[in-house]
Design an enzyme around this catalytic site. Sequence first.
Site, short mmCIF file in Angstrom:
data_model
loop_
_atom_site.label_atom_id
_atom_site.label_comp_id
_atom_site.label_asym_id
_atom_site.label_seq_id
_atom_site.Cartn_x
_atom_site.Cartn_y
_atom_site.Cartn_z
N ALA A 176 -2.07 1.30 -2.72
CA ALA A 176 -1.20 0.89 -1.62
C ALA A 176 0.21 1.45 -1.82
CB ALA A 176 -1.16 -0.64 -1.57
N PHE A 177 0.85 1.82 -0.71
CA PHE A 177 2.23 2.34 -0.73
C PHE A 177 2.41 3.55 -1.64
CE2 PHE A 177 2.34 -2.33 -0.17
CZ PHE A 177 2.64 -2.34 1.20
N ARG A 178 1.36 4.39 -1.69
CA ARG A 178 1.40 5.62 -2.50
C ARG A 178 1.53 5.34 -4.00
NH1 ARG A 178 2.64 9.87 1.77
NH2 ARG A 178 1.18 8.91 3.19
N LEU A 179 1.27 4.11 -4.40
CA LEU A 179 1.31 3.80 -5.84
C LEU A 179 -0.12 3.97 -6.38
CD1 LEU A 179 3.82 0.82 -5.75
CD2 LEU A 179 4.23 3.21 -6.36
N HIS A 180 -0.52 5.23 -6.44
CA HIS A 180 -1.89 5.56 -6.81
C HIS A 180 -2.15 5.32 -8.30
CE1 HIS A 180 -1.39 7.45 -2.98
NE2 HIS A 180 -0.54 8.32 -3.46
#
Length: 201
Positions: A176-180
Amino acid sequence: MSDRTGIFAGDDPFEIARRWLTEAEASEVNDPNAIALSTVDAGGMPNVRMVLLKEIEADAFVFYTNYDSRKGQEIEAAGKAAFVLHWKSLHRQIRVRGLVSREDGEKADAYYASRSLKSRLGAWASQQSQPLGSRTELMAEVAKTTAKLGPNPPRPPFWGGFRIRPTEIEFWADGAFRLHDRFRWERVDEKVSWKISRLNP
Ligand SMILES: Cc1cc2nc3c(=O)[nH]c(=O)nc-3n(C[C@H](O)[C@H](O)[C@H](O)COP(=O)(O)O)c2cc1C
């Protein structure tokens, strides 16, 4: 303490890769085993194209091609290659960099024999990556090969597998939110040991 759980669980990266590929086989519209294979030419200029990953072995990834093709020549000159697998349906990727050797023995014979006759003859007829005057010329070459080799063509000496033994494998999953989530396996020595690190997204 490791927080590597769920889809990242386990210490054997080949096992994880097999598991992810099995999931992708159920969810991708086609070619879940398609990899973008990267090579580099003598001048250091990178090159990339898709090929199909045919086997995940205990310590290597195998694909098949024409050894005289551009990729074949670049791989043999460098002895190295990299690839990425990306599954849109799973929002995941696997990156591999490694050392390459030929698979031109019994496994290559068996895989060649498992292909349709047309594909087997096509492998003989195509001088992959070389300029071609017209489609008619190619079809004439296929007809010539068919007449010459009949229904049981042997594997062409210029066609077979390449086995990529990774020095690095990275597993990536969308967060989520590019917090891969990213985990990298690095070969520490030539035997079995891996260093596993979590990486910033
Ligand atoms: C989905 C997909 C799968 C492919 N699989 C292979 C393959 O397994 N082996 C192969 O030689 N070419 C395969 N190709 C064709 C290659 O992308 C490429 O055009 C060809 O191998 C010549 O590349 P080269 O001139 O860099 O050697 C595939 C192409 C696509 C789009």
